[in-house]
Design a protein around this motif. Structure first.
Motif, PDB file in Angstrom:
ATOM      1  N   LYS A 105      27.122-106.163  41.411  1.00  0.00           N
ATOM      2  CA  LYS A 105      27.491-104.760  41.572  1.00  0.00           C
ATOM      3  C   LYS A 105      26.295-103.873  41.259  1.00  0.00           C
ATOM      4  CE  LYS A 105      32.484-105.026  40.826  1.00  0.00           C
ATOM      5  NZ  LYS A 105      33.632-104.517  40.012  1.00  0.00           N
ATOM      6  N   LEU A 106      26.120-102.885  42.104  1.00  0.00           N
ATOM      7  CA  LEU A 106      25.051-101.917  41.894  1.00  0.00           C
ATOM      8  C   LEU A 106      25.698-100.577  41.563  1.00  0.00           C
ATOM      9  CD1 LEU A 106      21.951-101.648  41.992  1.00  0.00           C
ATOM     10  CD2 LEU A 106      22.181-100.901  44.357  1.00  0.00           C
ATOM     11  N   GLU A 107      25.504-100.162  40.316  1.00  0.00           N
ATOM     12  CA  GLU A 107      26.069 -98.884  39.884  1.00  0.00           C
ATOM     13  C   GLU A 107      25.242 -97.733  40.460  1.00  0.00           C
ATOM     14  OE1 GLU A 107      28.827 -98.839  38.419  1.00  0.00           O
ATOM     15  OE2 GLU A 107      28.975-100.970  37.867  1.00  0.00           O
ATOM     16  N   LYS A 108      25.865 -96.588  40.535  1.00  0.00           N
ATOM     17  CA  LYS A 108      25.192 -95.436  41.118  1.00  0.00           C
ATOM     18  C   LYS A 108      23.945 -95.059  40.342  1.00  0.00           C
ATOM     19  CE  LYS A 108      26.170 -90.858  43.007  1.00  0.00           C
ATOM     20  NZ  LYS A 108      27.215 -89.825  43.243  1.00  0.00           N
ATOM     21  N   ASN A 109      24.012 -95.249  39.010  1.00  0.00           N
ATOM     22  CA  ASN A 109      22.869 -94.845  38.190  1.00  0.00           C
ATOM     23  C   ASN A 109      21.693 -95.820  38.289  1.00  0.00           C
ATOM     24  OD1 ASN A 109      23.996 -96.954  36.821  1.00  0.00           O
ATOM     25  ND2 ASN A 109      23.884 -95.998  34.795  1.00  0.00           N
ATOM     26  N   ARG A 136      23.770-101.503  48.683  1.00  0.00           N
ATOM     27  CA  ARG A 136      24.887-100.552  48.743  1.00  0.00           C
ATOM     28  C   ARG A 136      25.466-100.344  47.343  1.00  0.00           C
ATOM     29  NH1 ARG A 136      28.109-105.207  51.552  1.00  0.00           N
ATOM     30  NH2 ARG A 136      27.141-104.407  53.450  1.00  0.00           N
ATOM     31  N   ILE A 137      25.982 -99.168  47.099  1.00  0.00           N
ATOM     32  CA  ILE A 137      26.664 -98.900  45.837  1.00  0.00           C
ATOM     33  C   ILE A 137      27.921 -99.757  45.779  1.00  0.00           C
ATOM     34  CG2 ILE A 137      27.793 -97.149  44.411  1.00  0.00           C
ATOM     35  CD1 ILE A 137      24.798 -96.775  44.709  1.00  0.00           C
ATOM     36  N   GLY A 138      28.118-100.430  44.650  1.00  0.00           N
ATOM     37  CA  GLY A 138      29.256-101.310  44.494  1.00  0.00           C
ATOM     38  C   GLY A 138      28.875-102.755  44.734  1.00  0.00           C
TER      39      GLY A 138
END
Length: 999
Positions: A881-885, A931-933
Motif C-alpha cells: 500500500k502506498l499512502e498519500k503522504n 497508485r495511491i492505495g
C-alpha cells in the motif's frame, strides 16, 4: 552501483545528455542500439550432425528475439555415453546441405548473420581430402652400418599409430596397403654420414646423398665406402589424423595446412557445394567461413613443395641439412640452430600464405569473410608452427578464446595459455581491425550452471584485454527429443534457449553488445609497442602482461616484424603504424639475434625521431651469407649503440635510444604519466582499457574485486566533460562532481563487486561549473577515496545538478566558481512487504506448483525434497500500500529485491519494470506506474539448471526429469557439486528518497 554505503549519494534519476555533434550522436546511437557488428554470436553445435527443421527455426527466432547477431553452424561429434543421439548425415553431404540451406534461408528472413565451420569437428579436412593433400610428416629410419658394402634392402621408417599432447594420448589411423606400406608416401632423401667422437656431423662435406628415386618400395642399390656410417632414410607420409570430435558418419583426415593445393581444393569444394544449392553466396545470410585453432599432431612438418619454398626464401637447398631434422647436430649447435630457424620460418610462411591468405582470397572471391583462431593457443599446449600476429593479420575476423577454469598450462611468462585475448587484440590493433572476437566462456566443468554475473566477470576481464565481440562457446542445437537441458558439447558454457534463464537473458546479451560497440570505436590507446622479435614459432602472451618495468596505468601492444617494417614516425616522435596506431616507446626484445633488415629499420626510425629501448643485437638469424650479414649487423649496431653497455640515453638523429632503463622511467622522463591511476585507501583490483576517437575519450573501467571499491580515478584527459555510461542499462549521465589539475581529470567513483562502467569524455565542460567538494555536517567527504559517492551528482540537460542523498543530514555543495548550495535531506522512507507470498512453479516437477511462502526463503532450504532441487522459473506475487503522504513529487522510488538466485523480471501494476541479471538487484520505478492505495507486484525469478542436476545426480536415470548426454548410468558431472541459493530470497523493499535540483 551500490546504494547503501555510508555518506554516499545515489543519482536521483537518469537523464540522457543532449549530444549535439554528429559524432557524439553516433556514439550515443551505437551504445543505445548496438549494431550487428557488436552483437553476440555463438557456436551453434549440431551434435553428430543431427538437426531438426522446426527446432532450427525456433532457435534462430529465439536468438533474434534476445538480440543476438547470428551463429556459426558447427557440425561436431559430442559425448554420448548413453548412445541416445542419432547419427546425422555426413558433413557437406546432400542431406547436411538441406539443413544448412534451410538454416541460411531462415537466418536471412530474420536478419541474422551465419558462419560455417569448414569441417566436421576440427581441423580442416574431409572425405574429399586426397592422400597427397593430407597432413604430412617426415619419418626417419636410421641404421648404423660398416662399409664398404652394397646396400640392396632398406627398412621403412616406423609409422606411428598414436601421438601425445600435454593433456593425453591419441590414436592415429595411417592407411597401410597389403604390402605394409602407407598408401601414399614419398622418399624424400637417403643419406649416410659418419659421426665424430662427440656424436655430431663435424664435416658436412662427408655426408653422402643418394638419389631417393632409386628406392623401389624397400629395394635400392647404393654403395657405402669403408668406415662406420649412419644410413638414414627420410620418408614423408600422412599419419592419418582424423578430425578432432568427428561425427559418426563424417570421415576423412586432417588436410595439409602447408599445401596450396590442399587448401584450394578444400575451400573450393565447400564453396562449390554451397553455390550449387544457393547461388551467389553474397546474397545469402552466410557471412563467413571459420577455421578453428590449429591442433593437428605436429612432429616434423613437411609438405611436397617445401624444398622449393625453402630455397626461394633462404637462397640455399634444404636437402644437405636434412640430417638436422633427423636429430643430428651438424657442425655445431649454432649451425644447426640457424638452419632450424630457416626451416621453421619456411613452415610458418607456407602455413600463412598457402592456408590462411589463400583461404581468405577464395572467400573474398565468393563474397565471404574468413574467420579463424589463427593466433593459438600455441606452444606448449599446441605445437602451432607459426607466428601468431602475422597469422592473425592474414584473416578477416581474428578470433581468440578464454576459458572458465583454473589455469593449467602456462607460457614462458607464467600466463595462462588458454587466455588467448591480448595477442589477438594486439594483432587487430597493428593490422587495423576493429573486431576482436573471442570464443567465450569455454569450460569442461561448468555445464549449465553459470549465472550471468559469473560470466560477466569473465567477459569484463577479456574486454579489458581487448575483446570487442563475444562468440558463445557453445550454443547447442538441441531438438525437443533431447529433453532439458538437452544435448550439448562436453566443453563450454551452454548459452541456449533451453537455459532456465534464457527468456530473461536479453539484458545479458545487450550488456555484452553495448560494451563491444563502444570498444569497437576509434583507436586503442597504448604507450608502448613491444617488438617480439623473429624467433619461430613466436607467440605473444594472450593475457594482459603488464611488465613490472612498465607498471600499472600504461597499456601496450605486441608488434611483429611485418608491421614494424611498414612503420614510420609521427611529428611528435611517436611510432606510427599504417593502421593509425601510435606508441611513444618501442621496446626491443631481450634477445641477441636480429635480422639486418630490422636493424636497418631501427636506425631509420631513430633518425626520424622515435624513442627506442633495448640492448644491442649481436647476431643475425639463419645460414644464408651468415658471415657477411653478421658483420654488417655488428657494424651497424656498433654505430647505433656505441661501445658502452652502461645505463644511458643516446641521441641518434632526431630520436633517442635508451639502454638499461625501464619503460616507466623513459615514459616519465618524457612527461608521459599513466593513462589512468586509481587511488584508494585500500588495495584495489581495477582494470581498464582506453580507446580514442576524433571527439571522445572512451575508458572502460572494471572492478575485479569481490568487494565494493571506493576510489578516485585520475585520467590523462583535460578540458572535456566526463560522462558515466552504464552498459548494464544503457543510461548516460553527465557527471557534475570532478576536478581538473595538471592536465588531468579526477573523478570519484564507487564500484560494486564486479561492476564495470564506461567513463566517456565528450565535448566541452558546460557553463555550469562542476562540484569540487561536498560536505556533510561540516565534514568534507568528497573528494576522498574513502567516502566517494556511489553515484556522483550529475548535470541535467539544462545544466542543473541532480542528486539524491542517501543519509539524512545537512549537506553543502561547493562549486569550482566558489559558490555553494545547502540542503537538508530528510531520512529515506522504506516500504516492506508483508507475508505471505504467492509463488507459482511450473507443473510436472514432483511437487504442488501453487505454493504459499510465509517468508522469502532460498529454495534449497525448502522442506519438500523436489522443490528444494528445482531449477527453472517461479512467479512471486505480493502487494503493498502506498499512502498519500508517501506519494510525493521530487522523490525517487527504487525497488530493491535483495538477494536473488539468479535473475528476476519485475511487473508492477501490469507494467514491466525491467529485468535484473546482475547484482545489486535494484530497479528504478517510474512514479507514474504507482497508485495511491494497493499496488500489485509480480516477480519472475529463474535460477540455473545446477540444483536440479545436482539433486538428480544420485538418482537412477529413470527417475530423472532432466536429460543430458553428459550423464551416464554410473556417473554425473554434478555428483560432487553443491547446490546454489535460488529464488527470491530478499528482503524486498521499496526505498523512497527526496531528489534535489541545484540551479
Amino acid at each position: 552501483m551500490h546504494l547503501f554505503s555510508r555518506f554516499y549519494f545515489i543519482v536521483s534519476y537518469l537523464l540522457l545528455i543532449s549530444l549535439t555533434s554528429s559524432g557524439q550522436s553516433h556514439l550515443k546511437e551505437i551504445f543505445l542500439n548496438p549494431p550487428q557488428e557488436a552483437r553476440t554470436r555463438g557456436y551453434w553445435i549440431w551434435g553428430h550432425g543431427t538437426f531438426d527443421y522446426t527446432r532450427i527455426t525456433e532457435e534462430l527466432e529465439a536468438f533474434k528475439k534476445m538480440g543476438m547477431a547470428g551463429v556459426d553452424i558447427f557440425d561436431m561429434g559430442i559425448a554420448d555415453a548413453q548412445n541416445v543421439i542419432p547419427s546425422g548425415p555426413a558433413f557437406m553431404s546432400d542431406e547436411m546441405l538441406d539443413g544448412i540451406v534451410f538454416a541460411l534461408q531462415e537466418a536471412k528472413r530474420l536478419g541474422l548473420s551465419i558462419g560455417l565451420s569448414v569441417s566436421n569437428g576440427w581441423n580442416a579436412g574431409g572425405d574429399w581430402t586426397t592422400y597427397d593433400e593430407m597432413s604430412m610428416h617426415l619419418l626417419f629410419r636410421k641404421d648404423t652400418l660398416e662399409g664398404p658394402q652394397t646396400i640392396t634392402q632398406l627398412q621403412f621408417p616406423s609409422v606411428p599409430t598414436s601421438f601425445k599432447k600435454p593433456y593425453g594420448k591419441y590414436e592415429l589411423f595411417p592407411e597401410i596397403d597389403a604390402q605394409g606400406f602407407p598408401k601414399f608416401y614419398e622418399n624424400v632423401a637417403l643419406f649416410a654420414y659418419p659421426l665424430s667422437s662427440k656424436g655430431v656431423i663435424s664435416d658436412p662435406k662427408k655426408v653422402i646423398f643418394f638419389d631417393p628415386k632409386q628406392i623401389n618400395n624397400n629395394t635400392v642399390n647404393v654403395k657405402l665406402p669403408a668406415g662406420k656410417w649412419v644410413l638414414t632414410r627420410v620418408v614423408v607420409t600422412p599419419l592419418g589424423q582424423k578430425m578432432w570430435m568427428k561425427s559418426d558418419n563424417s570421415n576423412g583426415y586432417i588436410m595439409d595446412h602447408f599445401s596450396e593445393k590442399a587448401t584450394k581444393h578444400h575451400f573450393e569444394h565447400i564453396i562449390q557445394r554451397l553455390k550449387t544449392r544457393l547461388g551467389p553466396l553474397n546474397q545469402t545470410a552466410l557471412e563467413r567461413l571459420y577455421l578453428c585453432s590449429f591442433e593437428s599432431e605436429a612432429t616434423t612438418e613437411w609438405s611436397p613443395r617445401l624444398p622449393e619454398t625453402f630455397f626461394k626464401l633462404h637462397g640455399y637447398r634444404i636437402e644437405p641439412y636434412l640430417p638436422i631434422l633427423a636429430g643430428q647436430t651438424m657442425v655445431d649447435a649454432q649451425t644447426s640452430a640457424r638452419f632450424m630457424h630457416d626451416y621453421r620460418v619456411t613452415i610458418s610462411e607456407m602455413f600463412i600464405n598457402n592456408h590462411y591468405r589463400q583461404a581468405r582470397k577464395i572467400c573474398h572471391e565468393n563474397g565471404l569473410l574468413l574467420a579463424s583462431e589463427s593466433g593459438g593457443p600455441g606452444p606448449p599446449l599446441h605445437l602451432v608452427p607459426t607466428e601468431d600476429l602475422k597469422a592473425l593479420g592474414s584473416v578477416d575476423i581474428m578470433r581468440g578464446e578464454f576459458w572458465h577454469k583454473k589455469a593449467e598450462y602456462f607460457d614462458e611468462n607464467g600466463n595462462d595459455i588458454l587466455q588467448v585475448v591480448k595477442n589477438i587484440a594486439s594483432a587487430a590493433h597493428i593490422y587495423g581491425h576493429k573486431v576482436v572476437e573471442m570464443e567465450s566462456f569455454t569450460s569442461h566443468l561448468k555445464h549449465w550452471q553459470e549465472n550471468p554475473f559469473e560470466l560477466k566477470r569473465l567477459a569484463d576481464k577479456a574486454f579489458c584485454e581487448g575483446m570487442t565481440r563475444v562468440v558463445y562457446h557453445t550454443m547447442p542445437h538441441s531438438p525437443k527429443e533431447a529433453g532439458v537441458p538437452g544435448w550439448s558439447y562436453q566443453a563450454g558454457t551452454h548459452i541456449s534457449p533451453k537455459m532456465t534463464w534464457w527468456n530473461m537473458s536479453k539484458p545479458f546479451h545487450d550488456y555484452l553488445a553495448r560494451t563491444s560497440a563502444l570498444l569497437q570505436q576509434g583507436t586503442f590507446v597504448a604507450d608502448v609497442a613491444y617488438y617480439y622479435g623473429e624467433k619461430m614459432p613466436n607467440f605473444a602472451s594472450g593475457s594482459k602482461y603488464t611488465r613490472k618495468t612498465l607498471g600499472a596505468g600504461y597499456d601496450y601492444d605486441d608488434l611483429n616484424k611485418e608491421v614494424l617494417l611498414q612503420s614510420t614516425v609521427a611529428e611528435d616522435g611517436s611510432l606510427l603504424l599504417p593502421s593509425g596506431m601510435r606508441y611513444r616507446l618501442l621496446v626491443l626484445p631481450d634477445h641477441p639475434h636480429m635480422s639486418l633488415e630490422v636493424l636497418q629499420k631501427i636506425e631509420e626510425l631513430l633518425l626520424k625521431g622515435a624513442t627506442i629501448l633495448g640492448k644491442k643485437p649481436l647476431s643475425v638469424y639463419g645460414l644464408k651469407e651468415v658471415q657477411s650479414r653478421e658483420k654488417d649487423l655488428q657494424d651497424l649496431a656498433k654505430k647505433i649503440w656505441g661501445t658502452s653497455e652502461a645505463l644511458q640515453i643516446r641521441r641518434y638523429g632526431k630520436g633517442q635510444l635508451a639502454i638499461g632503463y625501464s619503460e616507466k622511467e623513459i615514459l616519465q622522463q618524457k612527461g608521459i604519466l599513466p593513462d589512468v591511476r586509481f587511488t584508494s585507501s585500500t588495495p584495489t583490483l581495477m582494470d581498464y582499457i582506453h580507446r580514442t576517437t576524433t571527439n571522445e575519450e572512451i575508458y572502460f573501467i572494471s572492478n575485479r574485486d569481490s568487494l565494493t571499491t571506493s576510489l578516485i580515478a585520475d585520467f590523462r584527459v583535460h578540458n572535456k566533460q566526463p560522462q558515466l555510461w552504464s552498459p548494464v542499462d544503457g543510461s548516460i549521465k553527465t557527471l557534475a562532481a570532478f576536478s581538473q589539475q595538471n592536465g588531468r581529470t579526477q573523478i570519484p567513483l564507487q564500484l560494486a563487486p564486479g561492476e564495470s562502467v564506461f567513463i566517456v569524455f565528450i565535448g566541452t565542460i558546460p557553463a555550469s561549473k562542476p562540484v569540487v567538494a561536498i560536505q556533510k555536517e561540516g565534514q568534507t567527504f568528497f573528494p576522498s577515496s574513502e567516502t566517494v559517492s556511489s553515484e556522483t551528482p550529475v548535470f541535467t540537460p539544462d545544466h542543473k545538478v541532480a542528486f539524491s542523498p542517501w543519509l539524512a543530514g545537512n549537506y553543502k555543495f561547493i562549486f569550482n566558481n566558489g559558490q555553494s548550495f545547502d540542503i537538508s535531506q530528510p531520512a529515506p522512507l522504506s516500504i516492506s512487504f508483508d507475508a505471505p507470498w504467492e509463488v507459482r512453479f511450473p507443473h510436472g516437477w514432483g511437487f504442488e506448483p501453487l505454493q504459499t511462502f510465509n517468508s522469502l526463503i532460498d529454495w534449497t532450504r525448502h522442506t519438500h525434497p523436489e522443490l528444494c532441487i528445482f531449477s527453472g522459473t517461479a512467479t512471486y506475487k505480493n502487494h503493498f500500500k502506498l499512502e498519500k503522504n508517501t506519494f510525493l513529487p521530487h522523490y525517487t522510488y527504487i525497488l530493491d529485491l535483495g538477494q536473488v538466485g539468479e535473475v528476476a523480471k519485475v511487473y508492477l501494476n501490469g507494467v514491466e519494470v525491467g529485468v535484473s541479471v546482475f547484482p545489486p538487484h535494484q530497479l528504478h520505478i517510474d512514479p507514474t506506474i504507482l497508485r495511491i492505495g494497493k499496488n500489485h507486484l509480480v516477480v519472475e525469478v529463474a535460477n540455473t539448471w545446477l540444483n536440479q542436476l545436482v539433486g538428480e545426480a544420485q538418482k537412477p536415470l529413470a527417475q530423472h526429469r532432466t536429460r543430458s548426454n553428459l550423464v551416464t548410468s554410473q556417473s554425473s558431472p554434478w555428483a560432487k557439486t553443491k547446490p546454489l541459493p535460488s529464488g527470491l530470497i530478499g528482503p524486498v523493499k521499496i526505498i523512497i528518497q527526496k531528489k534535489w535540483l541545484i540551479p
